[in-house]
Design a protein around this motif. Structure first.
Motif, PDB file in Angstrom:
ATOM      1  N   GLU A   5       0.807  -1.223   0.000  1.00  0.00           N
ATOM      2  CA  GLU A   5       0.000   0.000   0.000  1.00  0.00           C
ATOM      3  C   GLU A   5       0.837   1.269   0.000  1.00  0.00           C
ATOM      4  OE1 GLU A   5      -3.471   2.140   2.753  1.00  0.00           O
ATOM      5  OE2 GLU A   5      -2.578   0.247   3.389  1.00  0.00           O
ATOM      6  N   PHE A   6       1.529   1.554   1.105  1.00  0.00           N
ATOM      7  CA  PHE A   6       2.268   2.810   1.195  1.00  0.00           C
ATOM      8  C   PHE A   6       3.295   2.784   2.317  1.00  0.00           C
ATOM      9  CE2 PHE A   6      -1.013   5.207   4.139  1.00  0.00           C
ATOM     10  CZ  PHE A   6      -0.843   4.247   5.109  1.00  0.00           C
ATOM     11  N   VAL A   7       4.229   3.718   2.215  1.00  0.00           N
ATOM     12  CA  VAL A   7       5.106   4.090   3.321  1.00  0.00           C
ATOM     13  C   VAL A   7       4.879   5.581   3.521  1.00  0.00           C
ATOM     14  CG1 VAL A   7       7.470   4.307   4.151  1.00  0.00           C
ATOM     15  CG2 VAL A   7       6.826   2.347   2.742  1.00  0.00           C
ATOM     16  N   THR A   8       4.466   5.977   4.713  1.00  0.00           N
ATOM     17  CA  THR A   8       4.082   7.373   4.897  1.00  0.00           C
ATOM     18  C   THR A   8       4.613   7.941   6.201  1.00  0.00           C
ATOM     19  OG1 THR A   8       2.200   8.909   4.772  1.00  0.00           O
ATOM     20  CG2 THR A   8       1.876   6.883   6.033  1.00  0.00           C
ATOM     21  N   PHE A   9       4.869   9.232   6.172  1.00  0.00           N
ATOM     22  CA  PHE A   9       5.403   9.952   7.317  1.00  0.00           C
ATOM     23  C   PHE A   9       4.467  11.093   7.720  1.00  0.00           C
ATOM     24  CE2 PHE A   9       9.038   7.927   5.431  1.00  0.00           C
ATOM     25  CZ  PHE A   9       9.926   7.676   6.464  1.00  0.00           C
ATOM     26  N   ASN A  10       4.596  11.524   8.951  1.00  0.00           N
ATOM     27  CA  ASN A  10       4.039  12.757   9.495  1.00  0.00           C
ATOM     28  C   ASN A  10       2.506  12.794   9.497  1.00  0.00           C
ATOM     29  OD1 ASN A  10       4.170  15.192  10.785  1.00  0.00           O
ATOM     30  ND2 ASN A  10       5.386  16.232   9.245  1.00  0.00           N
ATOM     31  N   LEU A  11       1.851  13.518   8.590  1.00  0.00           N
ATOM     32  CA  LEU A  11       0.417  13.762   8.697  1.00  0.00           C
ATOM     33  C   LEU A  11      -0.406  12.483   8.747  1.00  0.00           C
ATOM     34  CD1 LEU A  11      -2.108  15.528   8.720  1.00  0.00           C
ATOM     35  CD2 LEU A  11      -1.961  15.664   6.226  1.00  0.00           C
ATOM     36  N   VAL A  12      -0.206  11.573   7.803  1.00  0.00           N
ATOM     37  CA  VAL A  12      -1.026  10.356   7.775  1.00  0.00           C
ATOM     38  C   VAL A  12      -0.739   9.487   8.998  1.00  0.00           C
ATOM     39  CG1 VAL A  12      -1.616   8.286   6.463  1.00  0.00           C
ATOM     40  CG2 VAL A  12      -1.221  10.433   5.267  1.00  0.00           C
ATOM     41  N   VAL A  13       0.495   9.532   9.502  1.00  0.00           N
ATOM     42  CA  VAL A  13       0.817   8.832  10.751  1.00  0.00           C
ATOM     43  C   VAL A  13      -0.054   9.375  11.881  1.00  0.00           C
ATOM     44  CG1 VAL A  13       2.609   8.393  12.472  1.00  0.00           C
ATOM     45  CG2 VAL A  13       3.176   8.322  10.043  1.00  0.00           C
ATOM     46  N   ASN A  14      -0.183  10.694  11.946  1.00  0.00           N
ATOM     47  CA  ASN A  14      -1.005  11.307  12.990  1.00  0.00           C
ATOM     48  C   ASN A  14      -2.488  10.970  12.813  1.00  0.00           C
ATOM     49  OD1 ASN A  14       1.267  12.471  14.118  1.00  0.00           O
ATOM     50  ND2 ASN A  14       1.007  14.423  13.052  1.00  0.00           N
ATOM     51  N   ILE A  15      -2.957  10.973  11.568  1.00  0.00           N
ATOM     52  CA  ILE A  15      -4.364  10.643  11.309  1.00  0.00           C
ATOM     53  C   ILE A  15      -4.672   9.223  11.762  1.00  0.00           C
ATOM     54  CG2 ILE A  15      -6.075  10.219   9.499  1.00  0.00           C
ATOM     55  CD1 ILE A  15      -4.803  12.523   7.916  1.00  0.00           C
ATOM     56  N   ILE A  16      -3.838   8.271  11.352  1.00  0.00           N
ATOM     57  CA  ILE A  16      -4.105   6.868  11.680  1.00  0.00           C
ATOM     58  C   ILE A  16      -3.917   6.616  13.171  1.00  0.00           C
ATOM     59  CG2 ILE A  16      -3.350   4.492  11.258  1.00  0.00           C
ATOM     60  CD1 ILE A  16      -2.789   5.284   8.379  1.00  0.00           C
TER      61      ILE A  16
END
Length: 287
Positions: A131-142
């Motif tokens: 799916e993805f590797v994500t930093f910062n904003l989406v980490v906070n959302i999840i």
């Protein structure tokens, strides 16, 4: 034979009745299957590898985290994989249009076994992602979405709260196209069109083209991040002037300090990651 790996704690244990119904439907149709439940986090890869010796299709019954684990067991075996979406996000299932289906439809698709190739990527040379590797904003959302204290709160409100709380971090980014430093609140290597429970990160993302999309926001102030949020909800984030999109086969992402990131719904901590398209694909069962 069909193999099914079910995570009983998926969606806070609310999926048990659906799983029982799916098994009953398989029995009614005379399907031959092997069924196991995970007992701990990190167990699904070994279960999937074990099943690959006798099963032609291995189904991950759970959320994106369960799919991630099963994929790490299926990859390299040559066996097909299917998603039975029972989680709260189900973004990988959305990519193959298996979300929001009735149980009987899912069972018919599982028995039919029609499949297509699905890109995989490696993280730091070993772990497989879909799916993805994500930093910062989406980490906070999840993080907020998974917090039991927030279960009764609306998703839109949690996203807005996460945007308000997110601060820019410094990253060094290197791809086959060059390298640069940037202050960003949103940075993701994206292999599916949605993330975070259906957020349309980049609708043009393809999961079978041998590349992924590196989507980076340049931080230009608080007002712009709210404009980014509004465009994200409409699937138009890439049209914002502070957003860049590169379709690449590899990327190295190094935060200025140790930072959490999310890989397919699972949290990790790192001083840097290398994301690279894997040499093999997984045959994913589809409609």
């Amino acid at each position: 034979m069909i193999g099914i790996i079910y995570n009983p704690v998926t969606n806070s244990g609310k999926s048990a009745d659906r799983m029982k119904n799916i098994l009953s439907l398989l029995d009614a149709k005379g399907a031959e299957y092997r069924y196991v439940e995970t007992e701990r986090a990190g167990q699904a890869p070994e279960l999937a590898k074990d099943m690959s010796a006798e099963c032609d299709i291995i189904a991950a019954a759970g959320g994106d985290g369960t799919v991630f684990e099963v994929a790490n067991g299926v990859y390299g075996t040559g066996k097909k994989m299917m998603i039975i979406p029972l989680g709260s996000g189900n973004d990988i299932a959305r990519s193959v249009k298996l979300n929001d289906l009735q149980d009987e439809e899912l069972v018919d698709i599982l028995i039919a076994g029609r499949s297509r190739p699905f890109d995989c990527f490696t993280v730091n040379g070993d772990t497989i992602g879909l799916e993805f590797v994500t930093f910062n904003l989406v980490v906070n959302i999840i993080s907020m979405f998974k917090d039991p204290a927030n279960q009764s709160k609306g998703y839109g409100g949690l996203v807005f709260k996460a945007v308000r709380a997110t601060k820019p971090y410094r990253y060094h980014i290197k791809t086959e196209n060059g390298e640069y430093d940037i202050d960003s609140i949103f940075l993701t290597a994206q292999n599916t069109a949605t993330a975070g429970g259906g957020l349309p990160i980049y609708p043009a993302t393809e999961d079978d083209d041998g590349k992924f999309d590196l989507i980076v926001s340049k931080y230009t102030g608080s007002i712009r991040k709210y404009l980014n949020l509004a465009s994200l909800s409409k699937g138009k984030l890439s049209q914002q002037p502070n957003i860049t999109v590169e379709r690449v086969s590899w990327a190295e992402i190094t935060p200025a300090s140790n930072e959490k990131y999310i890989l397919d719904g699972e949290f990790f901590e790192t001083e840097g990651v290398r994301v690279e398209i894997a040499p093999e694909k997984i045959e994913m069962v589809v409609r």
